[in-house]
Design an enzyme around this catalytic site. Structure first.
Site, PDB file in Angstrom:
ATOM      1  N   THR A   1     -36.025  18.380  56.416  1.00  0.00           N
ATOM      2  CA  THR A   1     -37.024  18.879  57.363  1.00  0.00           C
ATOM      3  C   THR A   1     -37.582  17.740  58.232  1.00  0.00           C
ATOM      4  OG1 THR A   1     -37.584  20.581  55.758  1.00  0.00           O
ATOM      5  CG2 THR A   1     -39.175  20.172  57.509  1.00  0.00           C
TER       6      THR A   1
ATOM      7  N   THR B   1     -32.520  18.605  50.853  1.00  0.00           N
ATOM      8  CA  THR B   1     -32.190  17.757  49.697  1.00  0.00           C
ATOM      9  C   THR B   1     -32.499  18.420  48.356  1.00  0.00           C
ATOM     10  OG1 THR B   1     -34.309  16.648  50.096  1.00  0.00           O
ATOM     11  CG2 THR B   1     -32.319  15.558  50.916  1.00  0.00           C
ATOM     12  N   HIS B   2     -33.141  19.588  48.386  1.00  0.00           N
ATOM     13  CA  HIS B   2     -33.307  20.347  47.133  1.00  0.00           C
ATOM     14  C   HIS B   2     -32.012  21.074  46.738  1.00  0.00           C
ATOM     15  CE1 HIS B   2     -37.634  19.856  47.673  1.00  0.00           C
ATOM     16  NE2 HIS B   2     -37.841  20.459  46.519  1.00  0.00           N
TER      17      HIS B   2
ATOM     18  N   GLU C   1     -38.128  24.096  42.662  1.00  0.00           N
ATOM     19  CA  GLU C   1     -39.337  23.391  42.208  1.00  0.00           C
ATOM     20  C   GLU C   1     -39.877  24.011  40.916  1.00  0.00           C
ATOM     21  OE1 GLU C   1     -41.560  20.874  43.775  1.00  0.00           O
ATOM     22  OE2 GLU C   1     -40.039  20.331  45.245  1.00  0.00           O
TER      23      GLU C   1
ATOM     24  N   TYR D   1     -42.782  21.244  53.357  1.00  0.00           N
ATOM     25  CA  TYR D   1     -42.918  20.952  54.781  1.00  0.00           C
ATOM     26  C   TYR D   1     -42.152  22.005  55.607  1.00  0.00           C
ATOM     27  CZ  TYR D   1     -44.399  16.025  53.940  1.00  0.00           C
ATOM     28  OH  TYR D   1     -45.052  14.873  53.572  1.00  0.00           O
ATOM     29  N   GLY D   2     -41.151  22.597  54.979  1.00  0.00           N
ATOM     30  CA  GLY D   2     -40.180  23.412  55.720  1.00  0.00           C
ATOM     31  C   GLY D   2     -40.732  24.686  56.318  1.00  0.00           C
TER      32      GLY D   2
HETATM   33  N1  DGL Z   1     -36.662  18.527  50.651  1.00  0.00           N
HETATM   34  C1  DGL Z   1     -37.038  19.273  51.831  1.00  0.00           C
HETATM   35  C2  DGL Z   1     -35.915  19.216  52.839  1.00  0.00           C
HETATM   36  O1  DGL Z   1     -34.922  18.558  52.598  1.00  0.00           O
HETATM   37  C3  DGL Z   1     -37.346  20.716  51.531  1.00  0.00           C
HETATM   38  C4  DGL Z   1     -38.686  21.015  50.934  1.00  0.00           C
HETATM   39  C5  DGL Z   1     -39.735  21.335  51.946  1.00  0.00           C
HETATM   40  O2  DGL Z   1     -39.719  22.427  52.544  1.00  0.00           O
HETATM   41  O3  DGL Z   1     -40.596  20.509  52.114  1.00  0.00           O
HETATM   42  O4  DGL Z   1     -35.997  19.830  53.861  1.00  0.00           O
END
Ligand code: DGL
Length: 272
Positions: free
Chosen positions: A75, A187-188, A152, A42-43
């Protein structure tokens, strides 16, 4: 007391770092995790798309009778939490506010580093929260778009030369700015904590945004008398892509095997 499950979601696997903490501190809760693995990341997307995806994620989770939702995605928390909170009549917990609070509490020199996805950094959400808590704090922010695909793909170990190269490139300016606290606003990133610590040095405190969110959710539910009363809760996992790939990678994030069913969801069917 409230025996209903807590919903937890992320764009993919990252939210499992928050789920892991939730399971440790609230072992009696039933948890339902949704990872939008078919649409991650999503980022790198615009705010409208992030909001649309997040609404669909919530619509799916709300097909269960939940007592609360943990937005275990930096995000989504930075870009869509206000809308999700207004649109839903149950408590929502995001990662930005608790991480900002932890950073302000930990810093000694008022120089706070922030790393996250491009969309999280662009939102300015962390700066707003930190500025409201401590107007004198200075925030040095850096988007780290390569961190998520590295994680990932299982490339997060501190001895991995590719990880070291990318971490040095992103983090050297923050180290040189003299930050004494670094918010892992995605959170990654806790999987990269050792590699990040190696670049930043042992004197820089790392704030795990997902863990601070899990702590805040647990405290708030306890204060409202909404915790479940059972010895051992269960966990169900839902994803929007391959369940086999998820189970394999999820064990890395969870620090152990996936101990609940993994099911596939047609996420496009939910919400608007
Ligand atoms: N887990 C997402 C966050 O904490 C990052 C991964 C993404 O870009 O969707 O922003």
């Amino acid at each position: 007391m409230d025996q209903r499950p807590i919903g937890v979601f992320d764009s993919g696997m990252g939210g499992l770092t928050a789920l892991r903490v939730l399971r440790r501190i609230l072992p009696g809760e039933d948890l339902i995790y949704f990872g939008d693995t078919g649409r991650v990341p999503y980022g790198s997307r615009g705010r409208d798309t992030i909001l649309r995806y997040a609404r669909q994620d919530v619509a799916f989770l709300r097909s269960f009778d939940l007592k609360a939702v943990v937005v275990a995605c930096g995000t989504v928390s930075a870009n869509a939490l206000a809308e999700l909170t207004v649109e839903n009549d149950l408590p929502f917990f995001g990662v930005v506010t608790p991480a900002a609070r932890a950073a302000v509490e930990r810093t000694r020199n008022g120089a706070i580093g922030l790393i996250g996805t491009a969309a999280s950094i662009r939102s300015g959400a962390y700066e707003r929260e930190i500025g409201a808590l401590d107007p004198g704090a200075r925030v040095f922010a850096a988007p780290c778009p390569l961190f998520v695909p590295l994680v990932e793909n299982g490339r997060f170990r501190a001895e991995d030369p590719v990880v070291n190269l990318v971490a040095e490139d992103y983090l050297a300016p923050l180290r040189e700015a003299g930050v004494d606290t670094l918010v892992l606003g995605c959170t990654h990133y806790p999987l990269l904590a050792e590699a990040i610590g190696k670049v930043m040095g042992p004197e820089v405190a790392l704030v795990d945004s997902g863990a601070t969110c899990a702590d805040q959710a647990a405290r708030s539910l306890a204060e409202q008398g909404l915790l479940a009363q059972r010895e051992q809760g269960s966990c169900r996992f839902f994803v929007s892509d391959s369940t086999e790939d998820f189970a394999r990678l999820a064990s890395i994030f969870l620090g152990g095997g996936v101990d609940g069913p993994v099911e596939r969801v047609e996420i496009q069917k939910y919400g608007k």
